[in-house]
Design a protein around this motif. Structure first.
Motif, mmCIF file in Angstrom:
data_model
loop_
_atom_site.group_PDB
_atom_site.id
_atom_site.type_symbol
_atom_site.label_atom_id
_atom_site.label_comp_id
_atom_site.label_asym_id
_atom_site.label_seq_id
_atom_site.Cartn_x
_atom_site.Cartn_y
_atom_site.Cartn_z
ATOM 1 N N ILE A 47 3.944 2.555 -41.620
ATOM 2 C CA ILE A 47 3.671 2.083 -40.247
ATOM 3 C C ILE A 47 2.799 3.109 -39.522
ATOM 4 C CG2 ILE A 47 4.689 1.491 -37.997
ATOM 5 C CD1 ILE A 47 7.287 0.741 -39.595
ATOM 6 N N GLN A 48 1.648 2.685 -39.067
ATOM 7 C CA GLN A 48 0.708 3.561 -38.356
ATOM 8 C C GLN A 48 1.149 3.676 -36.897
ATOM 9 O OE1 GLN A 48 -2.271 4.561 -40.288
ATOM 10 N NE2 GLN A 48 -2.204 6.179 -38.739
ATOM 11 N N ILE A 49 1.317 4.913 -36.436
ATOM 12 C CA ILE A 49 1.680 5.157 -35.036
ATOM 13 C C ILE A 49 0.504 5.822 -34.346
ATOM 14 C CG2 ILE A 49 3.259 6.393 -33.489
ATOM 15 C CD1 ILE A 49 5.389 6.168 -35.622
ATOM 16 N N HIS A 50 0.183 5.375 -33.127
ATOM 17 C CA HIS A 50 -0.949 5.952 -32.403
ATOM 18 C C HIS A 50 -0.500 6.955 -31.345
ATOM 19 C CE1 HIS A 50 -3.377 3.117 -34.521
ATOM 20 N NE2 HIS A 50 -2.628 2.130 -34.073
ATOM 21 N N ALA A 51 0.609 6.669 -30.692
ATOM 22 C CA ALA A 51 1.072 7.569 -29.631
ATOM 23 C C ALA A 51 2.557 7.344 -29.372
ATOM 24 C CB ALA A 51 0.279 7.325 -28.349
ATOM 25 N N ILE A 52 3.246 8.428 -29.050
ATOM 26 C CA ILE A 52 4.653 8.346 -28.624
ATOM 27 C C ILE A 52 4.824 9.278 -27.433
ATOM 28 C CG2 ILE A 52 7.091 8.615 -29.255
ATOM 29 C CD1 ILE A 52 6.261 8.588 -32.196
ATOM 30 N N GLU A 53 5.303 8.720 -26.340
ATOM 31 C CA GLU A 53 5.677 9.527 -25.175
ATOM 32 C C GLU A 53 7.111 9.173 -24.832
ATOM 33 O OE1 GLU A 53 1.217 9.223 -23.153
ATOM 34 O OE2 GLU A 53 3.006 8.765 -21.949
ATOM 35 N N SER A 54 7.866 10.138 -24.342
ATOM 36 C CA SER A 54 9.257 9.817 -24.010
ATOM 37 C C SER A 54 9.734 10.663 -22.846
ATOM 38 C CB SER A 54 10.154 10.041 -25.229
ATOM 39 O OG SER A 54 9.988 11.346 -25.740
ATOM 40 N N SER A 55 10.720 10.136 -22.128
ATOM 41 C CA SER A 55 11.347 10.904 -21.055
ATOM 42 C C SER A 55 12.853 10.897 -21.272
ATOM 43 C CB SER A 55 10.978 10.329 -19.683
ATOM 44 O OG SER A 55 11.404 8.997 -19.593
ATOM 45 N N PHE A 56 13.473 11.997 -20.929
ATOM 46 C CA PHE A 56 14.907 12.206 -21.160
ATOM 47 C C PHE A 56 15.532 12.694 -19.856
ATOM 48 C CE2 PHE A 56 15.412 12.064 -25.839
ATOM 49 C CZ PHE A 56 14.084 11.804 -26.164
ATOM 50 N N GLU A 57 16.669 12.112 -19.483
ATOM 51 C CA GLU A 57 17.374 12.564 -18.282
ATOM 52 C C GLU A 57 18.865 12.614 -18.574
ATOM 53 O OE1 GLU A 57 16.321 11.631 -13.926
ATOM 54 O OE2 GLU A 57 17.952 10.234 -14.351
ATOM 55 N N GLY A 58 19.479 13.739 -18.241
ATOM 56 C CA GLY A 58 20.916 13.908 -18.454
ATOM 57 C C GLY A 58 21.635 14.187 -17.154
ATOM 58 N N ASN A 59 22.823 13.592 -17.009
ATOM 59 C CA ASN A 59 23.632 13.763 -15.794
ATOM 60 C C ASN A 59 24.740 14.772 -16.030
ATOM 61 O OD1 ASN A 59 22.740 10.819 -16.114
ATOM 62 N ND2 ASN A 59 23.070 11.051 -13.908
ATOM 63 N N LEU A 60 24.867 15.681 -15.085
ATOM 64 C CA LEU A 60 25.870 16.733 -15.208
ATOM 65 C C LEU A 60 26.504 16.967 -13.835
ATOM 66 C CD1 LEU A 60 25.043 19.609 -17.583
ATOM 67 C CD2 LEU A 60 26.556 20.026 -15.663
ATOM 68 N N ASP A 61 27.805 17.067 -13.796
ATOM 69 C CA ASP A 61 28.518 17.280 -12.527
ATOM 70 C C ASP A 61 29.168 18.663 -12.579
ATOM 71 O OD1 ASP A 61 30.385 17.375 -10.425
ATOM 72 O OD2 ASP A 61 30.730 15.200 -10.518
ATOM 73 N N LEU A 62 28.734 19.557 -11.672
ATOM 74 C CA LEU A 62 29.203 20.954 -11.675
ATOM 75 C C LEU A 62 30.689 21.125 -11.369
ATOM 76 C CD1 LEU A 62 26.447 23.208 -10.031
ATOM 77 C CD2 LEU A 62 26.967 22.868 -12.438
#
Lengths: 189, 189
Positions: free
Chosen positions: B112-127
């Motif tokens: 499978i030919q891939i041209h581009a991959i972009e990603s965003s990650f967000e994590g929730n943390l309660d102090l």
């Protein structure tokens, strides 16, 4: 969080600010909610990088003074160009840095003076998992062994207690040993 | 692993070497066992760094061409000097880089030919967890949300399949979602 008090610093940690933060969270619980973020971009093959720019916490959107760039690659034996640490090495760094910082912050809050902390981390991984050659072998680390060497002003019998301040409070140690729910969405670019 | 074959590269991945590796592991299962390592050193307060120098795999001790240095700090609001990404941001990078690389390797193996991959990650943390203000709040991430944007030569209905090549094979995704046993030893420096 910012206070007008004179700074009292132990192990490089402004403990008066730490106690002010605790009081502030008791008064306004919502300031304890944080969101950490990165963006990642694939480059080629095993190379990609993440950019760390913003976070939210204490009911504010915050921006790092400069965006941090984190690289990833694979060693040649895993078909990469060995230009950067690989993802599972980064995972060990996340664990090491979090255990160390958690230990230092909580020891500082207790007035324990620390002189030095060095640690080594080793994780075992069997490629039968990643390569789908054996369904009984997991993809991830089978185990991680950690070794801390600490110089601190505590008697020998309290050294393990200092280490436990790390393991019992570290967000990454908790995340990694107990697991985290991860939801993944995808769309066409 | 090294072969004498002509290189066939898809998405920057030498797929002929990938298939040779699979055959080699079938013949000699012990070469699939890897150990990844880092050493960490505390600097001051929330600052520490890791050094990534060696690994073992394929029945060899291996050394990275240069030791990789990975930094950690905390933002000012968490009492640091904001000189580097913090441990829970590094954890997101470990996850992002591993999902991306796993997706690219397994897609390449399928042609499978891939041209581009972009990603965003967000994590929730309660102090409330880290600060020991509420025993019902965990220390670690409560959840992580991932968003991939992919450009690849697949019809729309197969895009989720490509993403699943990441989630179902990634060592860090497995480690983080299912948990890893971590043993910690400590002694005086």
């Amino acid at each position: 969080m910012a206070t007008a008090q004179k700074s009292i610093t132990i192990n490089g940690v402004a403990v008066n600010e730490l106690f002010s933060t605790i009081e502030a969270v008791k008064t306004t619980p919502s300031i304890a909610k944080f969101k950490f973020r990165i963006r990642n971009q694939w480059e080629d093959g095993s190379r990609n990088h993440s950019t760390v720019t913003t976070l939210s916490g204490a009911n504010q959107e915050l921006t790092h003074p400069v965006p941090f760039r984190l690289e990833a690659d694979e060693p040649a034996i895993l078909l990469g160009k060995d230009m950067a640490a690989n993802p599972v090495e980064h995972l060990l760094h996340a664990l090491a840095s979090c255990l160390t910082t958690s230990m230092v912050f909580h020891a500082s809050a207790r007035g324990i003076q620390i002189h030095a902390i060095e640690s080594s981390f080793e994780g075992n991984l069997d490629l039968h998992g990643f390569l789908n050659l054996d369904p009984t072998v997991r993809k991830g680390y089978q185990g991680i062994q950690v070794n801390f060497k600490i110089s601190a002003d505590v008697p020998d019998d309290r050294l393990q207690e200092v280490v436990q301040l790390g393991t019992s409070n570290s967000p990454v140690f908790d995340s990694l040993t107990n697991g985290v729910p991860v939801t993944v969405k995808a769309s066409r670019l």
